[in-house]
Motif scaffolding. Structure first.
Motif, short mmCIF file in Angstrom:
data_model
loop_
_atom_site.label_atom_id
_atom_site.label_comp_id
_atom_site.label_asym_id
_atom_site.label_seq_id
_atom_site.Cartn_x
_atom_site.Cartn_y
_atom_site.Cartn_z
N GLY A 153 18.67 33.39 69.25
CA GLY A 153 18.76 33.54 68.40
C GLY A 153 19.42 32.16 67.33
N PHE A 154 19.23 32.34 66.54
CA PHE A 154 20.23 31.57 65.37
C PHE A 154 20.83 31.83 63.87
N LEU A 155 21.38 30.91 63.27
CA LEU A 155 21.94 30.93 62.02
C LEU A 155 21.92 30.17 60.92
N ILE A 156 21.40 30.17 60.04
CA ILE A 156 21.39 29.54 59.05
C ILE A 156 22.40 30.10 57.88
N GLY A 157 22.94 28.97 56.55
CA GLY A 157 23.40 29.26 56.11
C GLY A 157 23.20 30.04 54.79
N CYS A 158 24.13 31.18 53.65
CA CYS A 158 23.53 32.08 52.81
C CYS A 158 24.69 31.99 52.02
N SER A 159 23.63 31.28 50.36
CA SER A 159 24.02 31.36 49.03
C SER A 159 25.20 32.17 48.95
N PHE A 160 25.12 33.03 49.11
CA PHE A 160 26.34 34.38 48.54
C PHE A 160 27.62 33.36 49.68
N SER A 161 27.24 33.13 50.21
CA SER A 161 28.86 32.52 50.92
C SER A 161 30.15 31.34 50.15
N PHE A 162 29.03 31.18 49.48
CA PHE A 162 30.28 30.01 47.92
C PHE A 162 30.11 30.67 46.44
N GLU A 163 29.80 32.00 46.88
CA GLU A 163 30.51 32.95 46.10
C GLU A 163 31.88 33.20 45.58
N ASP A 164 32.79 33.53 46.28
CA ASP A 164 33.86 32.89 46.65
C ASP A 164 34.23 32.48 45.38
N ALA A 165 34.25 30.76 45.92
CA ALA A 165 34.52 29.76 44.69
C ALA A 165 33.78 30.02 43.33
N LEU A 166 32.95 30.81 43.10
CA LEU A 166 32.45 30.53 42.04
C LEU A 166 33.52 31.69 41.49
N THR A 167 33.40 33.19 41.78
CA THR A 167 34.78 34.00 40.90
C THR A 167 36.23 32.95 40.89
N ALA A 168 36.27 31.86 42.17
CA ALA A 168 37.79 32.03 41.62
C ALA A 168 37.24 30.67 39.93
N ALA A 169 36.25 30.35 40.11
CA ALA A 169 36.63 29.47 38.47
C ALA A 169 35.79 29.59 37.34
N GLY A 170 36.34 31.23 37.88
CA GLY A 170 35.85 31.85 36.39
C GLY A 170 34.35 32.48 36.78
N LEU A 171 33.66 32.21 37.41
CA LEU A 171 31.80 32.29 37.48
C LEU A 171 31.42 33.27 37.63
N GLN A 172 32.24 34.55 38.15
CA GLN A 172 31.68 35.87 39.67
C GLN A 172 29.57 36.04 38.66
N PRO A 173 29.18 35.67 40.14
CA PRO A 173 27.85 35.96 39.90
C PRO A 173 27.36 37.28 39.11
N ARG A 174 26.72 37.11 38.80
CA ARG A 174 26.47 39.08 37.97
C ARG A 174 26.16 40.05 39.48
N HIS A 175 25.34 39.95 40.22
CA HIS A 175 24.47 40.54 41.08
C HIS A 175 26.24 41.04 41.34
N GLN A 176 27.16 40.58 41.84
CA GLN A 176 28.88 41.37 41.58
C GLN A 176 29.23 42.21 40.63
N ARG A 177 28.74 41.89 39.80
CA ARG A 177 29.24 42.50 38.99
C ARG A 177 28.44 44.22 39.05
N THR A 178 27.72 44.49 38.85
CA THR A 178 26.87 45.42 38.40
C THR A 178 26.02 45.86 39.96
N GLY A 179 26.61 45.30 41.21
CA GLY A 179 26.41 46.04 42.63
C GLY A 179 24.93 45.88 42.81
N THR A 180 24.55 45.16 42.21
CA THR A 180 22.34 45.01 42.80
C THR A 180 22.35 43.40 43.72
N ILE A 181 21.46 43.67 44.29
CA ILE A 181 20.95 42.69 45.17
C ILE A 181 20.52 41.64 44.01
N VAL A 182 21.19 40.32 44.21
CA VAL A 182 20.56 39.65 44.07
C VAL A 182 18.85 38.91 43.72
#
Length: 215
Positions: free
Chosen positions: A54-83
């Motif tokens: 088994g191996f792991l690869i990165g996920c774009s969810f991992s930079f979403e905290d940085a987006l939120t800190a910059a005032g750019l929270q992803p929509r799916h986080q606010r609506t409780g949906t899957i990207v």
């Protein structure tokens, strides 16, 4: 990773603990038999074999905290949906038996004037796909995406007035390589169900340290 060892995974043995088990620690798995999807399940305990690695690869969810800190929270986080995720027309580079398939992209809506800042915030996180590969309605067209309201994986996202789609490379892409390889793959391949990734204790700071020139 040692074949058959479910407790240690790459890169560089980043997770090595008896508390970790790649067979059970994902919320949901997809199973492929000879390159064809056959089922989804909650664990791999009865199908994992001594030959599996088994191996792991990165996920774009991992930079979403940085987006939120910059005032750019992803929509799916606010609506409780899957990207929302889409099959694109970006071809994959061949490697061994993996000679076909196309890149999957995830999408988050933003206003056009936010795109440059979104690119700036996400660019450093190369281990988790980095900055967007395309944006805007013309970008969607160039990727071959015709129905933004009908994602191939995940859930449709709500667009507010004036917003445009912004697309990133997605960790579901390896599954497209598996499907394209078809019966050239003999046996089972396991992957995460789209939107059901492994959560680790790695932080944004840890990912930042993976940038070229840092290690």
């Amino acid at each position: 990773m040692t074949p058959g060892d479910p407790n240690t995974v790459q890169p560089a043995g980043c997770i090595q603990s008896p508390d970790f088990d790649i067979r059970t620690d994902f919320p949901q798995y997809r199973i492929y038999q000879n390159g064809k999807y056959v089922e989804s399940r909650k664990d791999l305990l009865d199908v994992w074999a001594s030959s599996h690695v088994g191996f792991l690869i990165g996920c774009s969810f991992s930079f979403e905290d940085a987006l939120t800190a910059a005032g750019l929270q992803p929509r799916h986080q606010r609506t409780g949906t899957i990207v929302a995720m889409y099959r694109s027309n970006i071809p994959l580079l061949p490697a061994g038996i993996f000679t076909g398939g196309h890149c999957i992209v995830s999408m988050r809506p933003y206003r056009p004037e936010q795109v440059d800042r979104v690119r700036e915030v996400t660019r450093p996180y190369l281990s988790t796909h980095g900055e967007p590969v395309a944006w805007g309605w013309e970008g969607a067209k160039q990727l071959g995406i015709k129905e933004i309201k009908k994602p191939d994986f995940g859930e449709p996202q709500i667009f507010e007035e004036g917003e445009v789609p912004v697309f990133w490379a997605c960790g579901v892409t390896p599954q497209m390589a598996v499907e394209a390889a078809g019966d050239r793959i003999k046996g089972l391949v396991f992957a995460h169900e789209p939107g059901h990734m492994l959560v680790t204790d790695w932080t944004v700071a840890d990912l930042d340290n993976l940038r070229p020139g840092i290690i």
